[in-house]
Write a protein that holds these residues in place. Structure first.
Motif, PDB file in Angstrom:
ATOM      1  N   PHE A  52      21.027  53.554 -23.757  1.00 49.71           N
ATOM      2  CA  PHE A  52      21.639  53.778 -25.065  1.00 49.71           C
ATOM      3  C   PHE A  52      20.846  53.062 -26.162  1.00 49.71           C
ATOM      4  N   SER A  53      20.500  51.801 -25.924  1.00 50.72           N
ATOM      5  CA  SER A  53      19.789  51.004 -26.919  1.00 50.72           C
ATOM      6  C   SER A  53      18.355  51.482 -27.103  1.00 50.72           C
ATOM      7  N   ALA A  54      17.714  51.864 -26.006  1.00 50.89           N
ATOM      8  CA  ALA A  54      16.346  52.393 -26.097  1.00 50.89           C
ATOM      9  C   ALA A  54      16.320  53.622 -27.002  1.00 50.89           C
ATOM     10  N   PHE A  55      17.300  54.493 -26.828  1.00 49.77           N
ATOM     11  CA  PHE A  55      17.359  55.705 -27.650  1.00 49.77           C
ATOM     12  C   PHE A  55      17.571  55.386 -29.128  1.00 49.77           C
ATOM     13  N   TRP A  56      18.645  54.642 -29.443  1.00 45.04           N
ATOM     14  CA  TRP A  56      19.027  54.457 -30.841  1.00 45.04           C
ATOM     15  C   TRP A  56      18.050  53.570 -31.605  1.00 45.04           C
ATOM     16  N   THR A  57      17.377  52.649 -30.918  1.00 46.09           N
ATOM     17  CA  THR A  57      16.404  51.796 -31.608  1.00 46.09           C
ATOM     18  C   THR A  57      15.187  52.586 -32.058  1.00 46.09           C
ATOM     19  N   THR A  58      14.736  53.526 -31.235  1.00 43.00           N
ATOM     20  CA  THR A  58      13.507  54.266 -31.542  1.00 43.00           C
ATOM     21  C   THR A  58      13.762  55.626 -32.188  1.00 43.00           C
TER      22      THR A  58
ATOM     23  N   LYS B 285       8.222  48.415 -27.209  1.00 47.27           N
ATOM     24  CA  LYS B 285       6.878  48.193 -26.665  1.00 47.27           C
ATOM     25  C   LYS B 285       6.226  49.523 -26.259  1.00 47.27           C
ATOM     26  N   ILE B 286       7.008  50.369 -25.607  1.00 50.15           N
ATOM     27  CA  ILE B 286       6.501  51.656 -25.145  1.00 50.15           C
ATOM     28  C   ILE B 286       6.176  52.584 -26.316  1.00 50.15           C
ATOM     29  N   TRP B 287       6.972  52.477 -27.382  1.00 47.87           N
ATOM     30  CA  TRP B 287       6.787  53.385 -28.514  1.00 47.87           C
ATOM     31  C   TRP B 287       5.373  53.312 -29.085  1.00 47.87           C
TER      32      TRP B 287
END
Length: 403
Positions: free
Chosen positions: A237-243, A367-369
């Motif tokens: 959820f956080s990975a999605f909304w942050t990026t 980091k991945i972005w």
């Protein structure tokens, strides 16, 4: 007769009831306080521009807010088992307001990261209210009541992005935190006048209280499983909304207002939380969690092929939020049925795990972005949600032996 009346009155004071008005106050307070944690996410591009830093650096504001929330839950929420809960909440509101003002006034990115951590640590009031609701609810209605409050919490999470995106686009990102400080002062008054006091159950000292967390984690396999599921889901959820705000800027040249508007889309998924709370009272918990975890996997597969499609992203957001929030509701209904006298400590273990997962998801995604952009974020979501589903399916026999 007079003695009976006095006894009934004293009993009502000692054991307050979860009235409809009390439930609504808890729900509104939960939604508005938890919103403090998410106002910064649609504003990360604006923050990066203000302080002339990269998107990855700006993303640390969101990450440290989640780490702060985990720290606050670990060190503060257990206190609700040994001190009066309403008094603890009223004191905590003062720290929330101070942290919001520090955020609004931050002169550089480092102070903003610090204020994000402090804001997260102070905004733990929802994690005092949810166990309180479980304590006041009838056992046969616990899932329904938790689901109702969680609907408010989840709508608060999602609509906070809509509000902050709009405010940021029209008045600047700092204005959002000044407005939030005023809202928190109003909520302090609502809690002071409307909520009942709940007496503590724990008689030991703080050191013993904290040590008991280890015993609870060791002795409750359902708590361990719920904590792992929750951490992995919230990481997705956080990975999605942050990026997501970065994707909208990159692919569509949309800013914070549009990114925030997607919170309205996610709110449709969050509304399912109330339904799932009622289902949890009558449906097999194992099957229900398997379904909700599968929804998260499906959503990230859809995201992977929808980077250029607003329609695909909209559908994916609804499915993802429904899966994440419904899994969360099912997890909480399970853990709050374990030990009535340790509900705040049990909730501490679960929610600390939950937000550590969220912080790690944010860290991984930012980091991945920089190297792999949106496909990398989607692979993170697919991998973590698939692990959660596999772990869940592999523990059925273990869970049955603990019933």
């Amino acid at each position: 007769m007079q003695f009976d009346f006095i006894y009934m009155q004293a009993s009502s004071i000692a054991h307050p009831q979860l009235t409809k008005a009390t439930l609504w106050v808890m729900t509104i307070t939960t939604g508005l306080v938890v919103a403090n944690l998410y106002y910064n996410q649609p504003l990360l591009n604006d923050i990066a521009t203000t302080f002339h830093v990269s998107n990855g650096k700006a993303g640390q504001v969101s990450m440290y807010t989640q780490i702060g929330y985990a720290a606050g839950m670990f060190f503060i929420v257990p206190l609700a088992d040994m001190v009066k809960r309403k008094r603890l909440m009223l004191l905590d509101f003062a720290f929330v307001v101070a942290a919001l003002l520090l955020t609004a006034l931050a002169p550089d990115i480092h102070i903003l990261i610090l204020s994000g951590f402090l804001l997260g640590a102070a905004s733990i009031i929802p994690q005092l209210l949810i166990p309180m609701a479980a304590h006041l609810s009838k056992p046969t209605e616990r899932g329904k009541k938790i689901g109702f409050i969680m609907s408010g919490l989840l709508i608060g999470i999602l609509l906070s992005r809509t509000l902050s995106g709009f405010i940021g686009a029209h008045f600047g990102w700092r204005a959002m935190f000044y407005i939030a400080a005023v809202i928190m002062i109003l909520m302090w008054a609502l809690v002071y006048f409307m909520l009942p006091e709940v007496e503590p159950d724990y008689n030991g000292n703080y050191k013993q209280l904290m040590r008991s967390l280890i015993d609870l984690f060791r002795n409750e396999p359902k708590l361990r499983l719920a904590s792992l599921r929750g951490a992995l889901c919230f990481a997705c959820f956080s990975a999605f909304w942050t990026t997501f705000v970065f994707l909208l800027k990159q692919q569509f040249n949309y800013g914070s207002e549009v990114a925030g508007a997607f919170g309205l889309v996610g709110a449709f998924g969050a509304l399912a939380a109330g339904v799932m709370g009622r289902l949890n009272d009558r449906m097999d918990e194992f099957k229900l969690s398997a379904i909700t975890l599968t929804l998260i996997v499906v959503s990230f597969i859809l995201f992977l092929f929808s980077a250029n499609s607003l329609a695909g992203l909209i559908i994916g957001v609804i499915i993802m939020d429904m899966g994440v929030q419904s899994t969360h509701i099912a997890n909480q209904a399970i853990i709050f049925s374990l030990d009535a006298q340790a509900r705040n400590r049990i909730n501490t273990i679960y929610m600390v795990s939950y937000f550590i997962g969220g912080a790690l998801g944010t860290l991984l995604a930012t980091k991945i972005w920089d190297s792999y952009h949106w496909p990398g974020v989607c692979i993170i979501g697919i991998t973590l949600s698939a692990i959660a589903l596999i772990v869940h399916l592999s523990t059925r026999k273990t869970m049955q032996r603990t019933v």
